[in-house]
Design an enzyme around this catalytic site. Structure first.
Site, PDB file in Angstrom:
ATOM      1  N   ASN A  12      46.370  42.814  42.285  1.00 50.45           N
ATOM      2  CA  ASN A  12      45.054  43.306  41.886  1.00 50.45           C
ATOM      3  C   ASN A  12      44.383  43.832  43.158  1.00 50.45           C
ATOM      4  OD1 ASN A  12      42.437  43.675  41.066  1.00 50.45           O
ATOM      5  ND2 ASN A  12      42.226  41.655  40.099  1.00 50.45           N
ATOM      6  N   ARG A  95      47.143  45.660  38.280  1.00 47.72           N
ATOM      7  CA  ARG A  95      45.928  45.845  37.487  1.00 47.72           C
ATOM      8  C   ARG A  95      45.353  47.220  37.837  1.00 47.72           C
ATOM      9  NH1 ARG A  95      39.955  43.744  38.589  1.00 47.72           N
ATOM     10  NH2 ARG A  95      39.069  44.369  36.599  1.00 47.72           N
ATOM     11  N   HIS A 184      37.534  44.883  31.285  1.00 44.79           N
ATOM     12  CA  HIS A 184      37.966  43.489  31.063  1.00 44.79           C
ATOM     13  C   HIS A 184      38.928  43.397  29.876  1.00 44.79           C
ATOM     14  CE1 HIS A 184      33.859  41.872  32.750  1.00 44.79           C
ATOM     15  NE2 HIS A 184      34.784  41.877  33.727  1.00 44.79           N
ATOM     16  N   LEU A 213      32.143  36.049  30.310  1.00 45.45           N
ATOM     17  CA  LEU A 213      30.960  35.907  31.156  1.00 45.45           C
ATOM     18  C   LEU A 213      31.377  35.443  32.544  1.00 45.45           C
ATOM     19  CD1 LEU A 213      28.764  33.964  28.535  1.00 45.45           C
ATOM     20  CD2 LEU A 213      28.993  36.441  28.802  1.00 45.45           C
ATOM     21  N   ARG A 245      24.561  43.312  37.948  1.00 43.24           N
ATOM     22  CA  ARG A 245      24.324  44.562  37.206  1.00 43.24           C
ATOM     23  C   ARG A 245      23.268  44.342  36.125  1.00 43.24           C
ATOM     24  NH1 ARG A 245      30.308  44.776  36.366  1.00 43.24           N
ATOM     25  NH2 ARG A 245      31.188  45.792  38.200  1.00 43.24           N
ATOM     26  N   ASN A 338      32.484  27.365  32.097  1.00 43.83           N
ATOM     27  CA  ASN A 338      31.911  26.211  32.809  1.00 43.83           C
ATOM     28  C   ASN A 338      30.464  25.876  32.483  1.00 43.83           C
ATOM     29  OD1 ASN A 338      34.176  25.560  34.659  1.00 43.83           O
ATOM     30  ND2 ASN A 338      33.830  27.676  35.299  1.00 43.83           N
ATOM     31  N   GLU A 388      43.946  36.516  33.333  1.00 43.53           N
ATOM     32  CA  GLU A 388      44.303  37.934  33.388  1.00 43.53           C
ATOM     33  C   GLU A 388      45.632  38.151  34.101  1.00 43.53           C
ATOM     34  OE1 GLU A 388      40.110  38.376  34.616  1.00 43.53           O
ATOM     35  OE2 GLU A 388      40.271  40.399  33.786  1.00 43.53           O
TER      36      GLU A 388
HETATM   37  P1  ADP Z   1      34.528  37.446  38.453  1.00 40.21           P
HETATM   38  O1  ADP Z   1      33.771  38.341  37.549  1.00 40.21           O
HETATM   39  O2  ADP Z   1      34.184  37.607  39.898  1.00 40.21           O
HETATM   40  O3  ADP Z   1      36.021  37.351  38.161  1.00 40.21           O
HETATM   41  P2  ADP Z   1      34.399  34.681  37.511  1.00 40.21           P
HETATM   42  O4  ADP Z   1      34.898  34.834  36.122  1.00 40.21           O
HETATM   43  O5  ADP Z   1      35.227  33.939  38.489  1.00 40.21           O
HETATM   44  O6  ADP Z   1      33.912  36.049  38.110  1.00 40.21           O
HETATM   45  O7  ADP Z   1      32.955  33.982  37.415  1.00 40.21           O
HETATM   46  C1  ADP Z   1      32.196  33.737  38.559  1.00 40.21           C
HETATM   47  C2  ADP Z   1      30.855  33.148  38.149  1.00 40.21           C
HETATM   48  O8  ADP Z   1      31.064  31.995  37.327  1.00 40.21           O
HETATM   49  C3  ADP Z   1      30.032  32.643  39.311  1.00 40.21           C
HETATM   50  O9  ADP Z   1      29.247  33.681  39.861  1.00 40.21           O
HETATM   51  C4  ADP Z   1      29.171  31.599  38.653  1.00 40.21           C
HETATM   52  O10 ADP Z   1      27.972  32.213  38.164  1.00 40.21           O
HETATM   53  C5  ADP Z   1      29.939  31.138  37.453  1.00 40.21           C
HETATM   54  N1  ADP Z   1      30.440  29.762  37.568  1.00 40.21           N
HETATM   55  C6  ADP Z   1      31.569  29.323  38.168  1.00 40.21           C
HETATM   56  N2  ADP Z   1      31.676  27.981  38.058  1.00 40.21           N
HETATM   57  C7  ADP Z   1      30.597  27.567  37.376  1.00 40.21           C
HETATM   58  C8  ADP Z   1      30.101  26.291  36.937  1.00 40.21           C
HETATM   59  N3  ADP Z   1      30.777  25.161  37.185  1.00 40.21           N
HETATM   60  N4  ADP Z   1      28.931  26.263  36.260  1.00 40.21           N
HETATM   61  C9  ADP Z   1      28.241  27.387  36.003  1.00 40.21           C
HETATM   62  N5  ADP Z   1      28.641  28.609  36.380  1.00 40.21           N
HETATM   63  C10 ADP Z   1      29.796  28.698  37.058  1.00 40.21           C
END
Ligand code: ADP
Length: 405
Positions: A12, A95, A184, A213, A245, A338, A388
């Site tokens: 990626n 990717r 995505h 998300l 964004r 999460n 992914e």
């Molecule tokens: P990306 O779009 O960079 O691939 P991810 O899917 O890894 O992102 O998501 C990253 C986001 O997930 C972080 O910016 C944070 O807001 C959120 N996040 C990660 N762990 C937790 C958690 N334990 N509780 C709440 N939000 C979380």
């Protein structure tokens, strides 16, 4: 006869980073994972983990370009006995962010495919050049090996014209390739399929709203395994409130910022993509930090959270209407997997649509796919971790293996 190779390297390549995973497709296990960051700067960082031995190695110091980065990756893999010259390596899966309308499936890369990815640069100026660099560098390292492009847009190419077109003069739209492509897609495809599996049903029989998300965020409406609408558009800027964004806004905000605010197009682009969303609203884009601040009574964080949830709820309602019948709503990616308060708030008040979350199930922290709706609920609400890299490896391997047989 030697056995068929079963390993796939997933690459990626971003503008200043390369993420990778080496998987063995006999059991989908990971052999090595790693990340090269800040390529081209003095402070580049490289972290590599071999999962067999549990060894993690880190390097700090300048890595000049993607070629140097991939060579460093190849060296680390060789140190673990997993080198790119191994006969067990079946293919490299890349990717690729933007495949336009042309690429509806994973595709073995040849010169014509490279030329088409290049032709799409005007609609993906940040992503496609970096993806191309990654592909060309990998080709130079292993010219004989099949390289496969897996496109973020491919899953969304099944959207009907009514969802994919903006209300613009088609002559102008077509001349500039303006339409809603969505992104995505690899995650939406994987999660919608895994949700069907969790329900014990075939993907063809299930309608799912997928809420991806992460820092970037998008929703999709999936009918019987095919995407019929998604929230990102020509670029990943449209749709949900994201980490940095804005998502949806009146397009006239842009004219206003230019004419009245005196901002240049580049400044507005940066504002909407990098300094808006949760970060713009309250100064933080990490949901953990926002929840902590809310618990301390911070009003800005609370308003940012409420705006985020309001938009999410609007998309759940919209996609409910698009699908007509919904079997499941699936939360995925960093926030979706999460942040229990986000899931609870997004579904709150939607009992009339058959949607509810069981507070105890929602609070459980676990790794695998799981239901969080009450047993009697009409619509299943689920947490389904995305993967992914596994999906890219699976699609890559399926294509290469089919070609061999
Ligand atoms: P990306 O779009 O960079 O691939 P991810 O899917 O890894 O992102 O998501 C990253 C986001 O997930 C972080 O910016 C944070 O807001 C959120 N996040 C990660 N762990 C937790 C958690 N334990 N509780 C709440 N939000 C979380």
């Amino acid at each position: 006869m030697s056995p068929s190779p079963t390993r796939v390297l997933v690459l990626n390549s971003g503008s200043s980073s390369v993420k990778y995973q080496l998987l063995d497709m006999r059991d989908s296990s990971r052999l090595a994972v790693g990340l090269v960051e800040r390529i081209g700067e003095q402070t580049s960082r490289f972290k590599h983990t071999c999962l067999g031995s549990g060894d993690t190695r880190e390097q700090n110091g300048p890595i000049a370009d993607h070629e140097a980065a991939l060579k460093a990756v190849a060296e680390e893999l060789t140190r673990d006995g997993l080198g790119l010259d191994s006969p067990e390596l079946a293919a490299i899966g890349h990717r690729v962010v933007h495949g336009g309308m042309f690429f509806t499936e994973p595709t073995v890369i040849d010169d014509a495919v490279l030329a088409e990815i290049e032709r799409l640069i005007p609609v993906a100026p940040l992503h496609n050049p970096a993806n191309l660099t990654g592909i060309r560098t990998a080709q130079a390292l292993r010219p004989d090996l099949p390289q496969v492009a897996v496109f973020d847009t491919a899953f969304h190419t099944t959207m009907p014209e009514s969802a994919a077109r903006y209300a613009l003069d088609p002559k102008i739209a077509d001349r500039h390739r303006i339409r809603r492509y969505g992104f995505h897609g690899t995650s939406h495809a994987y999660v919608s399929r895994e949700t069907a599996r969790l329900l014990g049903r075939a993907p063809e029989d299930v309608n799912v709203i997928v809420l991806h998300l992460g820092n970037g965020a998008s929703a999709s409406a999936v009918r019987g395994g095919r995407c019929v609408d998604t929230s990102m558009g020509l670029t990943p800027l449209e749709g949900l409130v994201m980490g940095t964004r804005s998502g949806d806004l009146d397009p006239a905000v842009i004219f206003h910022l230019a004419r009245v605010g005196g901002m240049s197009m580049d400044e507005i682009d940066t504002l909407l993509n990098k300094r808006s969303g949760l970060l713009g609203l309250c100064g933080d884009n990490d949901m953990r930090e926002i929840r902590r601040r809310i618990d301390e009574g911070d009003e800005d964080a609370k308003l940012a959270f409420d705006i985020y949830i309001h938009r999410l709820k609007k998309y759940i309602g919209a996609y409910y209407a698009v699908l007509g019948r919904v079997d499941a709503v699936a939360f995925t990616a960093g926030v979706g997997e999460n942040a229990a308060p986000v899931r609870e708030a997004a579904v709150a008040g939607l009992e009339g649509l058959g949607l509810a979350v069981d507070p105890e199930l929602n609070a459980v922290r676990a790794d695998g796919p799981r239901l969080i709706s009450p047993a009697a609920a009409r619509v299943a609400v689920a947490v389904v971790p995305t993967d992914e890299e596994l999906e890219i490896a699976t699609q890559t391997y399926a294509l290469v293996d089919a070609g061999r047989n």
